[in-house]
Design a protein around this motif. Structure first.
Motif, PDB file in Angstrom:
ATOM      1  N   VAL A 242       0.974  -1.379   0.110  1.00 50.52           N
ATOM      2  CA  VAL A 242       0.094  -0.051  -0.088  1.00 50.52           C
ATOM      3  C   VAL A 242       1.302   1.243  -0.020  1.00 50.52           C
ATOM      4  N   GLU A 243       1.813   1.669   1.233  1.00 51.10           N
ATOM      5  CA  GLU A 243       3.252   2.489   0.937  1.00 51.10           C
ATOM      6  C   GLU A 243       3.630   2.582  -0.496  1.00 51.10           C
ATOM      7  N   ALA A 244       4.235   1.863  -1.081  1.00 50.48           N
ATOM      8  CA  ALA A 244       4.240   1.823  -2.218  1.00 50.48           C
ATOM      9  C   ALA A 244       3.539   2.532  -3.495  1.00 50.48           C
ATOM     10  N   TYR A 245       2.236   1.614  -3.918  1.00 50.98           N
ATOM     11  CA  TYR A 245       1.288   1.784  -4.418  1.00 50.98           C
ATOM     12  C   TYR A 245       0.842   3.653  -4.097  1.00 50.98           C
ATOM     13  N   GLU A 246       1.185   3.883  -2.571  1.00 48.87           N
ATOM     14  CA  GLU A 246       0.340   5.104  -3.028  1.00 48.87           C
ATOM     15  C   GLU A 246       1.499   6.601  -2.804  1.00 48.87           C
ATOM     16  N   ARG A 247       2.839   6.193  -3.342  1.00 50.13           N
ATOM     17  CA  ARG A 247       4.202   6.501  -3.545  1.00 50.13           C
ATOM     18  C   ARG A 247       3.917   6.851  -3.983  1.00 50.13           C
TER      19      ARG A 247
ATOM     20  N   ASP B 151      -2.778   1.538 -13.713  1.00 47.04           N
ATOM     21  CA  ASP B 151      -2.096   0.110 -13.318  1.00 47.04           C
ATOM     22  C   ASP B 151      -1.738   0.349 -11.520  1.00 47.04           C
ATOM     23  N   ALA B 152      -1.615   1.149 -10.691  1.00 46.54           N
ATOM     24  CA  ALA B 152      -1.325   1.508  -9.693  1.00 46.54           C
ATOM     25  C   ALA B 152      -1.864   1.549  -8.853  1.00 46.54           C
ATOM     26  N   HIS B 153      -3.807   2.370  -9.184  1.00 46.08           N
ATOM     27  CA  HIS B 153      -4.925   2.306  -8.827  1.00 46.08           C
ATOM     28  C   HIS B 153      -5.466   1.082  -8.911  1.00 46.08           C
ATOM     29  N   PHE B 154      -5.327   0.208  -9.502  1.00 47.85           N
ATOM     30  CA  PHE B 154      -5.862  -1.096  -9.707  1.00 47.85           C
ATOM     31  C   PHE B 154      -4.610  -2.252  -8.714  1.00 47.85           C
ATOM     32  N   ASN B 155      -3.372  -1.863  -9.338  1.00 49.91           N
ATOM     33  CA  ASN B 155      -3.382  -3.011  -7.636  1.00 49.91           C
ATOM     34  C   ASN B 155      -2.911  -2.409  -6.233  1.00 49.91           C
ATOM     35  N   LEU B 156      -3.738  -1.077  -5.949  1.00 46.53           N
ATOM     36  CA  LEU B 156      -4.151  -0.985  -5.021  1.00 46.53           C
ATOM     37  C   LEU B 156      -5.010  -0.797  -4.407  1.00 46.53           C
ATOM     38  N   ALA B 157      -5.977  -0.410  -5.051  1.00 44.70           N
ATOM     39  CA  ALA B 157      -7.701  -1.278  -4.986  1.00 44.70           C
ATOM     40  C   ALA B 157      -7.654  -2.775  -4.677  1.00 44.70           C
ATOM     41  N   GLU B 158      -6.948  -3.558  -5.268  1.00 43.68           N
ATOM     42  CA  GLU B 158      -6.789  -5.309  -5.250  1.00 43.68           C
ATOM     43  C   GLU B 158      -6.398  -5.197  -3.532  1.00 43.68           C
ATOM     44  N   THR B 159      -5.218  -4.685  -3.453  1.00 42.22           N
ATOM     45  CA  THR B 159      -3.940  -4.913  -1.237  1.00 42.22           C
ATOM     46  C   THR B 159      -4.982  -4.335  -0.828  1.00 42.22           C
ATOM     47  N   LEU B 160      -6.043  -2.792  -0.876  1.00 45.81           N
ATOM     48  CA  LEU B 160      -6.526  -2.662   0.183  1.00 45.81           C
ATOM     49  C   LEU B 160      -7.702  -3.665   0.443  1.00 45.81           C
ATOM     50  N   GLN B 161      -7.933  -4.017  -0.834  1.00 45.06           N
ATOM     51  CA  GLN B 161      -9.656  -4.390  -1.048  1.00 45.06           C
ATOM     52  C   GLN B 161      -9.439  -6.312   0.081  1.00 45.06           C
TER      53      GLN B 161
END
Length: 74
Positions: A9-14, A24-34
């Motif tokens: 999450v921290e990496a995608y937010e950075r 793609d960062a929004h996609f991956n962050l969404a999956e991780t947050l879920q």
């Protein structure tokens, strides 16, 4: 592990701080947050991903993920 998910999450937010239009960062962050049961935040990033990628081949998948998150949160 939850620790690694939090690091992701921290990496995608950075990445998004540097490039907010990085779909793609929004996609991956969404999956991780879920995975972390942070459903409201996940929905926000799923929706951003769809706005930034209107012709995405995985649109149906993302719409299903949004529906699942919203069903959980009510």
């Amino acid at each position: 592990e939850t620790d690694r998910l939090n690091q992701a999450v921290e990496a995608y937010e950075r990445a998004l701080a540097l490039e907010p239009e990085y779909a793609d960062a929004h996609f991956n962050l969404a999956e991780t947050l879920q995975q972390l049961d942070r459903f409201h935040e996940a929905v926000r990033h799923w929706r951003t991903y769809l706005r930034q990628s209107p012709n995405a081949h995985d649109r149906k998948y993302v719409e299903r993920m949004i529906a699942e998150c919203e069903a959980i949160t009510g």
